[in-house]
Design a protein around this motif. Structure first.
Motif, PDB file in Angstrom:
ATOM      1  N   LEU A 163       0.822  -1.201   0.000  1.00  0.00           N
ATOM      2  CA  LEU A 163       0.000   0.000   0.000  1.00  0.00           C
ATOM      3  C   LEU A 163       0.860   1.256   0.000  1.00  0.00           C
ATOM      4  O   LEU A 163       0.636   2.176  -0.800  1.00  0.00           O
ATOM      5  CB  LEU A 163      -0.932  -0.008   1.217  1.00  0.00           C
ATOM      6  N   PHE A 164       1.876   1.295   0.851  1.00  0.00           N
ATOM      7  CA  PHE A 164       2.733   2.474   0.912  1.00  0.00           C
ATOM      8  C   PHE A 164       3.622   2.587  -0.320  1.00  0.00           C
ATOM      9  O   PHE A 164       3.949   3.693  -0.754  1.00  0.00           O
ATOM     10  CB  PHE A 164       3.563   2.472   2.191  1.00  0.00           C
ATOM     11  N   LEU A 165       4.017   1.461  -0.912  1.00  0.00           N
ATOM     12  CA  LEU A 165       4.799   1.517  -2.149  1.00  0.00           C
ATOM     13  C   LEU A 165       3.965   2.081  -3.292  1.00  0.00           C
ATOM     14  O   LEU A 165       4.445   2.923  -4.060  1.00  0.00           O
ATOM     15  CB  LEU A 165       5.341   0.138  -2.512  1.00  0.00           C
ATOM     16  N   ILE A 166       2.731   1.660  -3.390  1.00  0.00           N
ATOM     17  CA  ILE A 166       1.845   2.189  -4.429  1.00  0.00           C
ATOM     18  C   ILE A 166       1.571   3.682  -4.194  1.00  0.00           C
ATOM     19  O   ILE A 166       1.532   4.471  -5.148  1.00  0.00           O
ATOM     20  CB  ILE A 166       0.537   1.375  -4.493  1.00  0.00           C
ATOM     21  N   PHE A 167       1.434   4.081  -2.930  1.00  0.00           N
ATOM     22  CA  PHE A 167       1.226   5.496  -2.625  1.00  0.00           C
ATOM     23  C   PHE A 167       2.460   6.319  -2.992  1.00  0.00           C
ATOM     24  O   PHE A 167       2.340   7.423  -3.524  1.00  0.00           O
ATOM     25  CB  PHE A 167       0.876   5.678  -1.144  1.00  0.00           C
ATOM     26  N   SER A 168       3.657   5.784  -2.760  1.00  0.00           N
ATOM     27  CA  SER A 168       4.871   6.518  -3.146  1.00  0.00           C
ATOM     28  C   SER A 168       4.994   6.599  -4.666  1.00  0.00           C
ATOM     29  O   SER A 168       5.476   7.603  -5.195  1.00  0.00           O
ATOM     30  CB  SER A 168       6.116   5.883  -2.531  1.00  0.00           C
ATOM     31  N   LEU A 169       4.553   5.563  -5.386  1.00  0.00           N
ATOM     32  CA  LEU A 169       4.538   5.633  -6.850  1.00  0.00           C
ATOM     33  C   LEU A 169       3.570   6.709  -7.328  1.00  0.00           C
ATOM     34  O   LEU A 169       3.857   7.439  -8.274  1.00  0.00           O
ATOM     35  CB  LEU A 169       4.156   4.284  -7.454  1.00  0.00           C
TER      36      LEU A 169
END
Length: 148
Positions: free
Chosen positions: A47-53
């Motif tokens: 979830l946080f990786l997708i948000f950083s993307l």
């Protein structure tokens, strides 16, 4: 709606990326301790990786819409140069983690395989965008070196 970032910096998306990596590393720690809670940490990491993307793509969009791109060429080039390094390293780590957990499928390796491969492919998107942005916003010193 979120406000467009004023500064062109990797710090626009690095906090979310750091939180993602903390969850990812904590899932490793929990899997080493043989606690089944490691499977809960992986979705939060994703979830946080997708948000950083998303934050990276938002910053990229604001770079494309800047009125004074020539004046800020060095800052834009540095943003893309740092971003390609960060996302290429994360891509490599996720890909090698997925490949390393293939033999450990019975010990929870399928969770890492199902998490790491898609997230590694998602990290290719900003790497490719950063590469194209770096080529588009070449610095003047790079152009002068090729003429010598």
């Amino acid at each position: 709606m979120l406000k467009q970032p004023d500064g062109i910096s990797i710090f626009n998306y690095c906090f979310a990326l750091g939180v993602s990596e903390v969850f990812f590393l904590s899932s490793f720690y929990l899997s080493i301790l043989d606690v089944s809670l490691f499977a809960i940490a992986l979705p939060f990491s994703a979830l946080f990786l997708i948000f950083s993307l998303y934050l990276f793509l938002r910053t990229h969009k604001s770079v494309k819409n800047l009125p004074n791109q020539e004046e800020r060429r060095r800052e834009i080039h540095a943003f893309y140069h740092q971003s390609i390094g960060i996302f290429t390293i994360i891509f490599s780590v996720l890909l090698f983690t997925a490949l390393a957990y293939i033999p450990l499928m019975e010990n929870g390796g399928h969770f890492y395989l199902l998490y790491c491969l898609p997230m590694a492919l998602l990290c290719l998107i900003p790497s490719i965008i950063s590469y194209k942005g770096m080529k588009l916003f070449k610095l003047e010193t790079d152009r002068n070196l090729t003429k010598i």
